[in-house]
Design an enzyme around this catalytic site. Structure first.
Site, PDB file in Angstrom:
ATOM      1  N   SER A 168       0.835  -1.202   0.000  1.00 48.11           N
ATOM      2  CA  SER A 168       0.000   0.000   0.000  1.00 48.11           C
ATOM      3  C   SER A 168       0.876   1.262   0.000  1.00 48.11           C
ATOM      4  O   SER A 168       1.576   1.507  -0.978  1.00 48.11           O
ATOM      5  CB  SER A 168      -0.962  -0.029   1.190  1.00 48.11           C
ATOM      6  OG  SER A 168      -1.996   0.912   1.028  1.00 48.11           O
ATOM      7  N   ASP A 192     -10.275  -4.033  -4.728  1.00 47.72           N
ATOM      8  CA  ASP A 192      -9.573  -2.908  -4.127  1.00 47.72           C
ATOM      9  C   ASP A 192      -9.864  -1.640  -4.918  1.00 47.72           C
ATOM     10  O   ASP A 192      -9.768  -1.631  -6.146  1.00 47.72           O
ATOM     11  CB  ASP A 192      -8.074  -3.216  -4.143  1.00 47.72           C
ATOM     12  CG  ASP A 192      -7.238  -2.223  -3.354  1.00 47.72           C
ATOM     13  OD1 ASP A 192      -7.778  -1.187  -2.925  1.00 47.72           O
ATOM     14  OD2 ASP A 192      -6.038  -2.496  -3.168  1.00 47.72           O
ATOM     15  N   HIS A 228      -8.366  -5.078  -0.278  1.00 50.15           N
ATOM     16  CA  HIS A 228      -7.078  -4.466   0.035  1.00 50.15           C
ATOM     17  C   HIS A 228      -6.506  -5.099   1.300  1.00 50.15           C
ATOM     18  O   HIS A 228      -7.184  -5.222   2.306  1.00 50.15           O
ATOM     19  CB  HIS A 228      -7.277  -2.962   0.243  1.00 50.15           C
ATOM     20  CG  HIS A 228      -6.005  -2.205   0.409  1.00 50.15           C
ATOM     21  ND1 HIS A 228      -5.248  -1.783  -0.664  1.00 50.15           N
ATOM     22  CD2 HIS A 228      -5.340  -1.781   1.525  1.00 50.15           C
ATOM     23  CE1 HIS A 228      -4.184  -1.134  -0.233  1.00 50.15           C
ATOM     24  NE2 HIS A 228      -4.221  -1.118   1.094  1.00 50.15           N
TER      25      HIS A 228
END
Length: 334
Positions: free
Chosen positions: A173, A276, A306
């Protein structure tokens, strides 16, 4: 005529700071600019330390007391050098730590499954430290490895088993964003890190942004693990002062971003989850780089959210991802 004075307690409460932003119960920002961080992680889970992986902490920036956590398989022998795999945690640049249980458990699994030395660095967090602080700290964490490789007396715990010429930089991320920016800064072959040699990058659901929303951002479910409201909040708290999400550190294809078509990059593996909200940006990133002749592989896990691989590292998709990462390392280690 009555004289109705406002009680002192009421007058005081009217000026008391109030909460304006909150991130997963860990970070709270108040109207007077004050910030409160909880010592508790946002993921409550036991640390799965069964002794199969050895680990310890080291300081890589003594000025700011920034630390990284090192992991290696307990069975590692000095006769066989292991690849080095950086795992840079996520958290929207605002939360997260190398010491959170989900991060530590995933690093245990990476060390065992990849047969590698894992390096998991912390970095300064926003809004106290807005970008580019996190990117700068990611670079310092890699420069620390170079200092070990060049030292007359390096840390034997690391140097006895680590192959400084076979390094992969991975990020999850926000960490994936940091990994991308390091790939651009260091270039193919990472000459400024010699004798450390980066062989490739693994971007796990990279946190990219832009002022024009993608389809997945605009139409993604409001109950997604990383929904748009939270994405927007992370960006508001972390973008450089006075800037937008088209900033070059945030949008790889923004109006002022470096031209990646002419950039010379090491191989990159881009991974995203099908559900996501960041999916479209990750796919665009991989597609453009591949069309420009870069060595880029894109893998999408249909139906996953995610962070699926740290939330449930024993799921079938997570196991499949580990196999893909291992294959990538084997392919580019030579």
């Amino acid at each position: 005529m009555s004289n109705s004075a406002v009680p002192e307690t009421a007058a005081a409460s009217a000026t008391d700071p109030y909460e304006v932003d909150e991130c997963r119960g860990v970070l709270r920002v108040y109207s007077d600019g004050s910030i409160v961080r909880s010592s508790k992680p946002s993921f409550e889970m036991p640390v799965d330390d069964d002794g199969s992986v050895l680990w310890k902490d080291a300081v890589f920036d003594s000025v700011r007391n920034l630390q990284l956590r090192l992991y290696k398989p307990a069975s590692a022998a000095s006769s066989k050098k292991l690849p080095i795999f950086y795992y840079i945690h996520g958290g929207g640049f605002c939360i997260g730590s190398r010491a959170w249980p989900n991060c530590q458990n995933y690093c245990f699994k990476l060390a065992n499954e990849l047969g590698a030395v894992i390096i998991s660095p912390d970095y300064r967090l926003a809004p106290e430290n807005r970008l580019p602080a996190a990117i700068e700290d990611g670079f310092l964490a890699v420069k620390w490895l170079q200092s070990q490789a060049l030292a007359e007396e390096p840390d034997a715990w690391l140097a006895d088993v680590a192959d400084f010429g076979c390094v992969f930089i991975s990020g999850d991320s926000a960490g994936g964003n940091i990994a991308h920016n390091l790939a651009v800064k260091l270039g193919a072959g990472s000459p400024e890190l010699a004798p450390v040699r980066v062989k490739g990058y693994v971007l796990l659901e990279p946190f990219f942004g832009g002022t024009v929303l993608t389809k997945s951002e605009a139409e993604g479910p409001k109950d997604a693990f990383l929904n748009w409201e939270l994405i927007d909040r992370f960006w508001r708290l972390s973008v450089p002062a006075g800037e937008t999400t088209d900033h070059p550190l945030i949008n790889p294809f923004g109006p002022l971003s470096p031209n990646l078509e002419i950039a010379v990059l090491d191989p990159i593996l881009v991974v995203c989850a099908g559900s996501d909200l960041l999916k479209d940006r990750a796919e665009e990133y991989a597609t453009k780089l591949k069309n420009w002749g870069k060595k880029v592989e894109y893998v999408e896990f249909e139906g996953q959210q995610h962070g699926f691989f740290t939330i449930n590292p024993n799921s079938d998709p997570s196991k499949k991802l580990m196999e893909i990462i291992k294959k990538f390392i084997v392919e580019y280690s030579a």
